[in-house]
Design a protein around this motif. Sequence first.
Motif, PDB file in Angstrom:
ATOM      1  N   PRO A 110     -39.633 -30.522  41.365  1.00 14.93           N
ATOM      2  CA  PRO A 110     -39.482 -30.447  39.917  1.00 14.93           C
ATOM      3  C   PRO A 110     -40.264 -31.537  39.170  1.00 14.93           C
ATOM      4  O   PRO A 110     -40.177 -31.607  37.957  1.00 14.93           O
ATOM      5  CB  PRO A 110     -37.985 -30.669  39.742  1.00 14.93           C
ATOM      6  CG  PRO A 110     -37.578 -31.513  40.910  1.00 14.93           C
ATOM      7  CD  PRO A 110     -38.557 -31.257  42.020  1.00 14.93           C
ATOM      8  N   TYR A 111     -41.019 -32.396  39.888  1.00 15.36           N
ATOM      9  CA  TYR A 111     -41.595 -33.568  39.216  1.00 15.36           C
ATOM     10  C   TYR A 111     -42.962 -33.293  38.612  1.00 15.36           C
ATOM     11  O   TYR A 111     -43.865 -32.802  39.277  1.00 15.36           O
ATOM     12  CB  TYR A 111     -41.720 -34.743  40.187  1.00 15.36           C
ATOM     13  CG  TYR A 111     -40.432 -35.038  40.894  1.00 15.36           C
ATOM     14  CD1 TYR A 111     -39.343 -35.537  40.198  1.00 15.36           C
ATOM     15  CD2 TYR A 111     -40.308 -34.778  42.250  1.00 15.36           C
ATOM     16  CE1 TYR A 111     -38.148 -35.780  40.850  1.00 15.36           C
ATOM     17  CE2 TYR A 111     -39.112 -35.025  42.900  1.00 15.36           C
ATOM     18  CZ  TYR A 111     -38.033 -35.518  42.197  1.00 15.36           C
ATOM     19  OH  TYR A 111     -36.865 -35.755  42.832  1.00 15.36           O
ATOM     20  N   ARG A 112     -43.084 -33.615  37.331  1.00 13.97           N
ATOM     21  CA  ARG A 112     -44.372 -33.602  36.654  1.00 13.97           C
ATOM     22  C   ARG A 112     -44.527 -34.925  35.943  1.00 13.97           C
ATOM     23  O   ARG A 112     -43.522 -35.526  35.552  1.00 13.97           O
ATOM     24  CB  ARG A 112     -44.422 -32.480  35.622  1.00 13.97           C
ATOM     25  CG  ARG A 112     -44.952 -31.224  36.190  1.00 13.97           C
ATOM     26  CD  ARG A 112     -44.948 -30.114  35.168  1.00 13.97           C
ATOM     27  NE  ARG A 112     -45.228 -28.851  35.849  1.00 13.97           N
ATOM     28  CZ  ARG A 112     -46.429 -28.513  36.299  1.00 13.97           C
ATOM     29  NH1 ARG A 112     -47.452 -29.310  36.110  1.00 13.97           N
ATOM     30  NH2 ARG A 112     -46.619 -27.376  36.927  1.00 13.97           N
ATOM     31  N   TYR A 113     -45.750 -35.352  35.755  1.00 10.25           N
ATOM     32  CA  TYR A 113     -45.993 -36.662  35.142  1.00 10.25           C
ATOM     33  C   TYR A 113     -45.306 -36.743  33.790  1.00 10.25           C
ATOM     34  O   TYR A 113     -45.609 -35.955  32.886  1.00 10.25           O
ATOM     35  CB  TYR A 113     -47.506 -36.866  34.995  1.00 10.25           C
ATOM     36  CG  TYR A 113     -47.886 -38.170  34.348  1.00 10.25           C
ATOM     37  CD1 TYR A 113     -47.371 -39.376  34.814  1.00 10.25           C
ATOM     38  CD2 TYR A 113     -48.783 -38.203  33.297  1.00 10.25           C
ATOM     39  CE1 TYR A 113     -47.735 -40.580  34.234  1.00 10.25           C
ATOM     40  CE2 TYR A 113     -49.159 -39.403  32.711  1.00 10.25           C
ATOM     41  CZ  TYR A 113     -48.622 -40.593  33.182  1.00 10.25           C
ATOM     42  OH  TYR A 113     -48.987 -41.774  32.606  1.00 10.25           O
ATOM     43  N   ASP A 114     -44.363 -37.666  33.660  1.00 11.51           N
ATOM     44  CA  ASP A 114     -43.620 -37.824  32.412  1.00 11.51           C
ATOM     45  C   ASP A 114     -43.165 -39.277  32.291  1.00 11.51           C
ATOM     46  O   ASP A 114     -42.035 -39.622  32.606  1.00 11.51           O
ATOM     47  CB  ASP A 114     -42.405 -36.873  32.421  1.00 11.51           C
ATOM     48  CG  ASP A 114     -41.698 -36.857  31.073  1.00 11.51           C
ATOM     49  OD1 ASP A 114     -42.001 -37.748  30.234  1.00 11.51           O
ATOM     50  OD2 ASP A 114     -40.852 -35.976  30.864  1.00 11.51           O
ATOM     51  N   PRO A 115     -44.082 -40.164  31.860  1.00 12.50           N
ATOM     52  CA  PRO A 115     -43.755 -41.592  31.846  1.00 12.50           C
ATOM     53  C   PRO A 115     -42.583 -41.910  30.924  1.00 12.50           C
ATOM     54  O   PRO A 115     -41.824 -42.846  31.185  1.00 12.50           O
ATOM     55  CB  PRO A 115     -45.045 -42.253  31.364  1.00 12.50           C
ATOM     56  CG  PRO A 115     -45.873 -41.176  30.757  1.00 12.50           C
ATOM     57  CD  PRO A 115     -45.442 -39.886  31.368  1.00 12.50           C
ATOM     58  N   GLY A 116     -42.437 -41.101  29.867  1.00 12.27           N
ATOM     59  CA  GLY A 116     -41.329 -41.350  28.940  1.00 12.27           C
ATOM     60  C   GLY A 116     -39.996 -41.185  29.646  1.00 12.27           C
ATOM     61  O   GLY A 116     -39.125 -42.069  29.602  1.00 12.27           O
ATOM     62  N   ALA A 117     -39.841 -40.057  30.343  1.00 12.25           N
ATOM     63  CA  ALA A 117     -38.594 -39.794  31.064  1.00 12.25           C
ATOM     64  C   ALA A 117     -38.380 -40.847  32.142  1.00 12.25           C
ATOM     65  O   ALA A 117     -37.251 -41.300  32.371  1.00 12.25           O
ATOM     66  CB  ALA A 117     -38.653 -38.394  31.687  1.00 12.25           C
ATOM     67  N   ALA A 118     -39.485 -41.234  32.824  1.00  7.06           N
ATOM     68  CA  ALA A 118     -39.366 -42.240  33.888  1.00  7.06           C
ATOM     69  C   ALA A 118     -38.851 -43.552  33.318  1.00  7.06           C
ATOM     70  O   ALA A 118     -37.936 -44.173  33.873  1.00  7.06           O
ATOM     71  CB  ALA A 118     -40.724 -42.441  34.550  1.00  7.06           C
TER      72      ALA A 118
END
Lengths: 536, 306
Positions: free
Chosen positions: A342-350
């Motif tokens: 389910p992982y896609r690049y999302d620095p905000g969520a990280a």
Amino acid sequence: MVVVRLRSLAAGCVIAAATVALVAHLAASSRHSLPAAARSQDPETITVAIAAEPLQLDPHDARDTPSALVNFHIYDRLVETGPAGELLPGLAESWRLLPDGVTYHFYLRRNVTFHDGEPLDAGAVVANIERFLDDASTLARRELLAPYVETVRALDAYTVEIRLARPFGPFLRHLAHESLGIVSPRSIQDAREGKPFRPVGTGPFKLHRWAPGDRVVLVRRHDDWRRLEGASTLVFRAIPEGSGRAIALETGAVDIVYPLDPVHVERMRDVDGVAAEVVPGQRVIYAALNLARPPLDRREVRQALNLAVDVDAIGRHLLFGVAHRLDSPLAPATWGYAPVLPYRYDPGAARELLREAAAELQRPLALWSPSARYLHDRHVAEAVAAYLREVGLDVRIQLYEWGTYLGLIDRSDQWDIAILGWTPATGEAGMGLRPLYHSGERGNHSGYASEAVDRLLDEADFEPDTERRRLLYAKAQEVIAADAPVIFLYAVDIAYGRREEISGVVVHPNEILDLRQARKLPVEAGLRASFEEARG
Amino acid sequence: MNTTLERALGVIAVLAGVILGSFLLLQWLPGDPAQLYAGEEATDEEVALIRRKMGLDQPVWIQLGRHAMRLLQGDLGLSLRSGRPVREELAPRLAVTASLAAGAAVIGVAFAVPAALIVNAHPGGFVSRAIDWVSLSVLSLPVYWLGLGLILIFGVRLGWFVPEGTGRWHEYILPAIALGAHTGAATARVLAASISDVLGAAYVRTALGKGLSSKDAMVRHVLPNALIPAVTYFSMEIGKLFGGAVLTESVFSLNGLGRYLVLSIAFRDYPAVVGATVIVAVGVTLANAAADALCRWLDPRARDRG
């Protein structure tokens, strides 16, 4: 007096120079005592540059890729793997698993002979399998069979029965492994008596000459049972440097380079007379997370790390487009792969997920990476560290030479994140998942232990039904993805280069270069073919 | 006689040191040959099996003792990586490296002596300045860069030399130039300086004053004396030639000793590393002994001193 001395000095110089020239000439000619057929211009000879010389032409005792590559052409296996990872009949025309779930019957092809004239029969196959079962055996590939096989016997001249100690789903994959080449019983006898091993198989090529440190020359046998057609001579040469291989291809010194360093792929496409090919591979690159070191023991932290790294950008900009973001713990070319991540690049969520952990974290995270083991591993490590810094973590990189790294990573607990690679030896999900994610396995550097995953993988091991095994592996991939014991990075393509007049080259996803039907067209015919291709 | 004995003992001490040093360094380096051979995909059982097969399950001191005994009998042992005798693996590679180093030495001398003479004959002239420029550029270029440049120009663009793979003697021309250029340039500078020193010496002025032509004076008096420091310097360069061969062999894809050594270190293959190191040490020692002999022959004083 002085003049005399000078004269003799001059004479000495001439003699020295002549000696040097002679030595150089002798040394060079001794290296060149191969048949004239081994020149690149010869239409019947294909010269292949590989990255290292083969170490061992006894397939049962070979562990390195170059040996596997050469041995693939000398020997046949009972079961073969097709280019798409499917199982195909090899020396066994067909096989059957008895209802007890542990007894296999293999029905051998008739009229197959070894290069030394010995017939391929049940006795020969039994001698091969028994070689693995011998307790005193130090065969480097012993573990592929010894733990699973209980007994092997010939039922008649062309039927072999193998009984396993317990049901083992991936067993046929083990038989299809390139190390399970069937060797002439005479060679086995020789080896047992301590004589040098003679590489004799049933394959389409036999060994003509092996000059260690220089080249291996194989010639096609005339009585090949498959009646395959192609070039009659294969020459394997080791050129360790990627740019050396590329130049050799450009100048026509060799016909095929394998592997072709990705950095050269784009350039080779612009060179006349040369083609660069890219095929999906089974190697995955990932970053193990040390679950024993907080905050990496927390699942949401590990998930956040997976969201923080822009793998697509790394593949595009650092790895010349030959690396593809993983959407499973397995590469898509592996049998049993299921897209689950389910992982896609999302620095905000990280950043959001990491807020708490980053505030608590009083120390920098140690990111370890080998240097010059995997394609641009160093730069990848730097990129991963940079992405993790972006989401508020303090990361320190430590680089190691490969031998040192391999020695340290098992023993040290001083790392948090470690860049690693994995290729499943048998090309199927079990070998891609169990060693990395089953608790207590050697390759499980993260120290990941999930009851659910252990159970699923064990069940799949015992499951003889292919479709049910596939489902079990899919479930395991799902659980592993959600637990994120590693940062899933990318699967790596395999690239090779060839002269345009070479055709019939197949690369299997398990990194075997299959030249059994490779041929070289004369240059004019090659041109015509490419014209026709362009028109059609 | 005494000096000869002393030197022989010195050589033996050096070789013993080289053997012990290379063995222990590899032992202390983290990394396990069995694991490297087995690969990262291997199971514990497989690694243990390979370790037993390689004899690595024995204590280090026993391994060292056994290996030393073998070496005393002239046996370099079996390579851990390939299982073949190290001697068989080294022989063809030594031929490659020796040809390369010899070619480089010849090219170095062929450049250094005329260049030094010209620079002294016409100081500040066009040719002299050109030689200075070339020497300086070569000295500041790393050997692999020079090698790649030569391949690009003469191999790929001009197609005069197929960079590798023919196995003929002209395979060695470009690598020998790449490797020898540095030695030639450095030796030329040493020799030129030494010639200009000798030119200022009283005995040269006397010879010229006596009416000897400057050519004769150069050949009879200047060169023999000026060569001594250059030969000493050149003998030290031989060791560097072996070191430089590692890079040159890599750039030109020659299967030589240098590349074998690097590969063996990466595999922690101690019999191979010790074997190759011993061969290089013997080679360098012999080259130095030869240079010593040459110097003594050039310089009667040294000869008389014994």
